[in-house]
Design an enzyme around this catalytic site. Structure first.
Site, PDB file in Angstrom:
ATOM      1  CG  ASP A 139       1.651  -1.703  -5.407  1.00 20.17           C
ATOM      2  OD1 ASP A 139       0.623  -2.358  -5.166  1.00 20.17           O
ATOM      3  OD2 ASP A 139       2.544  -1.479  -4.575  1.00 20.17           O
ATOM      4  CG  ASP A 152      -2.414  -2.977  -1.860  1.00 23.92           C
ATOM      5  OD1 ASP A 152      -1.376  -3.036  -1.184  1.00 23.92           O
ATOM      6  OD2 ASP A 152      -3.459  -2.424  -1.470  1.00 23.92           O
ATOM      7  CD  GLU A 183       0.030  -6.285   1.092  1.00 17.22           C
ATOM      8  OE1 GLU A 183       0.603  -5.685   2.006  1.00 17.22           O
ATOM      9  OE2 GLU A 183      -1.020  -5.877   0.575  1.00 17.22           O
ATOM     10  CG  HIS A 203       5.716   0.128   0.859  1.00 16.39           C
ATOM     11  ND1 HIS A 203       5.627  -1.139   0.331  1.00 16.39           N
ATOM     12  CD2 HIS A 203       4.440   0.570   0.963  1.00 16.39           C
ATOM     13  CE1 HIS A 203       4.363  -1.438   0.111  1.00 16.39           C
ATOM     14  NE2 HIS A 203       3.623  -0.425   0.486  1.00 16.39           N
ATOM     15  CG  ASP A 204       3.342  -1.950   3.691  1.00 19.98           C
ATOM     16  OD1 ASP A 204       3.151  -0.720   3.693  1.00 19.98           O
ATOM     17  OD2 ASP A 204       2.777  -2.737   2.912  1.00 19.98           O
TER      18      ASP A 204
HETATM   19  C1  GLC Z   1      -0.845  -2.752   1.402  1.00 16.84           C
HETATM   20  C2  GLC Z   1       0.228  -1.725   1.107  1.00 16.84           C
HETATM   21  C3  GLC Z   1       0.218  -0.725   2.198  1.00 16.84           C
HETATM   22  C4  GLC Z   1      -1.140  -0.071   2.229  1.00 16.84           C
HETATM   23  C5  GLC Z   1      -2.257  -1.104   2.322  1.00 16.84           C
HETATM   24  C6  GLC Z   1      -3.588  -0.506   2.014  1.00 16.84           C
HETATM   25  O1  GLC Z   1      -0.596  -3.419   2.579  1.00 16.84           O
HETATM   26  O2  GLC Z   1       1.454  -2.335   0.949  1.00 16.84           O
HETATM   27  O3  GLC Z   1       1.222   0.235   2.068  1.00 16.84           O
HETATM   28  O4  GLC Z   1      -1.209   0.789   3.326  1.00 16.84           O
HETATM   29  O5  GLC Z   1      -2.088  -2.157   1.414  1.00 16.84           O
HETATM   30  O6  GLC Z   1      -3.729  -0.328   0.634  1.00 16.84           O
END
Ligand code: GLC
Ligand code: CA
Length: 577
Positions: free
Chosen positions: A115, A216, A270, A345-346
């Site tokens: 990640d 990310d 993402e 996880h979000d």
């Molecule tokens: C992405 C991650 C999340 C994090 C954010 C900032 O959305 O999945 O958990 O808080 O990026 O890095």
């Protein structure tokens, strides 16, 4: 006839498409290491814990692990604030542990995607420490600075609801930009040196043998460094402005040329706040950017559109969900490739959000896994969903660890907002619902740790845990393995066309997948009540492939009655004469 023979016969009916790749066929398991397995009693999951669980992972049949960040980090945002990209976070273990994990996975035929946090670092990263030390430090341009003599910078919003996304730093009398927390300063991707640094980081991990990256928040990396006011058309949703930076496609093409094109890897971005057309610009093969991405459209299903911290369960409509998934499938119909997931996880737990986590926890979990594993697009299973873990629904703000929840609570508390209503809302939407420790057994702390877990264990672990599931042939866990094996055995489930039926139904989610002479009919009853399904006039069932209830189903006059949350895959022939 044995199940295996059946599968062999089915295979013959399909013809493999020519654009096959391993990452399209992959079955991804998202592993949140902090909450997976603690090996040393400090209450925090670690790499040694994962190594001790390799056989379990292999037993699932998954082929790729997306490992949430394990790089050095002060954990303001649970590893998404990286202070050293080339080292392992102390709590997670050492580089040797990481190497051992990677080896252990590879030996078992499982790949690992790391990640990679591209948009920002920790404020404790040496680049930032240097950058903020003086206005003429060589690292100054690694980040975004606004000198205070120019006045207050144009408004930017923090995703984590901080006062704003610019924070004043008196060392150099300047503001720095952070789309997330103030401990996550945004990198300046407009600076070619920063881009080179990040490409070197990628090569470092790829050369080590890592099989790819989850990128990310990649859509946020490029910025207009004149920092204009956010244009009017983005006023309704200022965050969508963040995903439209001027240099984004150029940087991804450069990244591909410098890094990706030299490896046989998997990339998944993402991508919040993007349209279907934009998605194809990132993933179309000829454009040489990234391979796949995941969107957030269904993450907001069942949430209050005006404020995503709050649920809106009454206005959830299955027809909307079906529209979201079929439009995204269509987006990648001819090019590009999607990712299919129900939670990460979000977001809160899969079965709590899309299923029924009380009366039909078992059935609805199985139905949701059936869905994930029979859609087109690479499927992602989130840790714990294979045993039907549920939202923890904390009663007190003190139990939360996630700054996304904590910041907003403080904002409400200091502005006279309704904090109690917020706590109620977070029971359905908080990210921490998915971050509680994996439930291994009914022993203390669910067998996750001998110490005090960093976040409370869901008290339902006494019944919901992997050991119980192992011992129960009717468990979600065993079903998950079966469904995974099926996806691996039937290319139609990976490469077949997708065709949505029953578009208007608010209870049935039905579709076909077809590849050459093989057609699978997927019938899912997304409801607590029995629901009848009628075949199309020219359809004929050949056989039932899998069913999340024990009893076989029977068609009478082309009509079958599905039990609550029943999920069935049929082989089906359509007479087109
Ligand atoms: C992405 C991650 C999340 C994090 C954010 C900032 O959305 O999945 O958990 O808080 O990026 O890095
Ligand atoms: Ca530990």
């Amino acid at each position: 006839m044995t199940a295996n023979k059946n599968i062999e016969e089915d295979k013959k009916k399909e013809s493999y498409p020519t654009n096959k790749t391993w990452w399209k066929e992959a079955i991804v398991y998202q592993l949140y290491p902090r909450s997976f397995k603690d090996s040393n009693g400090d209450g925090i999951g670690d790499i040694k814990g994962i190594i001790a669980s390799l056989d379990y992972l292999q037993s699932l049949g998954i082929t790729v692990i997306w490992l949430n960040p394990v790089f050095s980090s002060p954990n303001d945002d649970m590893g998404y604030d990286v202070s050293d990209y080339r080292n392992i976070m102390t709590e997670m273990g050492t580089m040797n542990d990481f190497n051992e994990l990677l080896n252990g996975l590879h030996q078992r035929g499982i790949k690992l995607i790391a990640d990679l946090v591209l948009n920002h670092t920790s404020d404790e990263h040496d680049w930032f420490v240097q950058s903020k030390s003086s206005r003429n430090n060589p690292y100054r341009n690694y980040y975004h600075w606004w000198p205070a003599e120019k006045g207050v910078p144009p408004r930017r919003y923090s995703v984590f609801h901080e006062e704003g996304a610019w924070t004043y730093d008196n060392t150099t009398d300047s503001y720095y930009l952070h789309y997330f927390s103030r401990k996550q300063p945004d990198l300046n991707w407009e600076n070619p040196t920063v881009r080179k640094e990040m490409y070197e980081v990628m090569k470092f991990w790829l050369d080590k043998g890592v099989d790819g990256f989850r990128l990310d928040a990649f859509t946020y990396i490029s910025k207009d460094n004149s920092y204009p006011e956010i244009p009017e058309k983005y006023k309704e949703d200022p965050f969508s402005y963040y995903s439209c930076g001027p240099g984004l496609h150029n940087y991804l093409q450069e990244m591909n040329k410098e890094v990706f094109s030299h490896y046989d890897l998997m990339t998944v971005g993402e991508a919040s706040g993007i349209t279907h057309d934009q998605a194809l610009l990132f993933t179309a093969t000829e454009r040489k950017e990234i391979q796949t991405l995941y969107h957030f459209d269904h993450a907001n299903w069942g949430r209050n559109k005006n404020n995503l911290y709050y649920p809106d369960l009454k206005n959830r409509k299955l027809t909307d969900l079906k529209k979201i998934f079929s439009l995204w499938d269509a987006a990648f119909e001819n090019d590009g490739w999607g990712a299919v997931y129900l939670t990460t996880h979000d977001q809160s737990r899969m079965v709590s959000r899309f299923g029924n986590d009380t009366t039909y926890r078992n059935e609805s979990s199985k139905l949701l896994l059936t869905f994930l594993l029979s859609m087109r697009g690479t499927p992602y299973i989130y840790q714990g969903d294979e045993i039907g873990m549920r939202n923890i629904r904390f009663e007190k703000i003190g139990e939360y660890k996630d700054l996304h929840t904590i910041n907003y609570y403080h904002y409400l508390a200091t502005t006279g907002g309704d904090t109690q209503a917020f706590i109620e809302a977070q029971k359905e939407t908080a990210r921490d619902n998915s971050r509680t420790p994996f439930q291994w057994s009914n022993q203390k702390n669910a067998g996750f740790t001998n110490g005090t877990p960093w976040i409370n264990v869901n008290p339902d672990y006494e019944s919901i845990n992997a050991r119980n599931a192992e011992n129960d042939p009717a468990s979600i866990l065993h079903y998950t393995r079966k469904m995974i094996a099926l996806r691996k055995a039937l290319p139609v489930l990976v490469y077949g066309d997708f065709n949505l039926l029953e578009k208007e139904s608010e209870t049935l989610f039905v579709f076909t997948r077809r590849l050459a002479n093989m057609q699978v009919l997927v019938v899912l009853n997304f409801s607590d009540t029995e629901t009848a399904f009628t075949l199309r006039a020219n359809d004929k069932i050949v056989k039932e492939i899998i069913n999340n209830y024990n009893e076989q189903t029977h068609f009478e006059n082309s009509r079958v009655v599905l039990k609550p949350w029943q999920a069935i895959l049929y082989e089906c022939i359509t007479d087109e004469s």
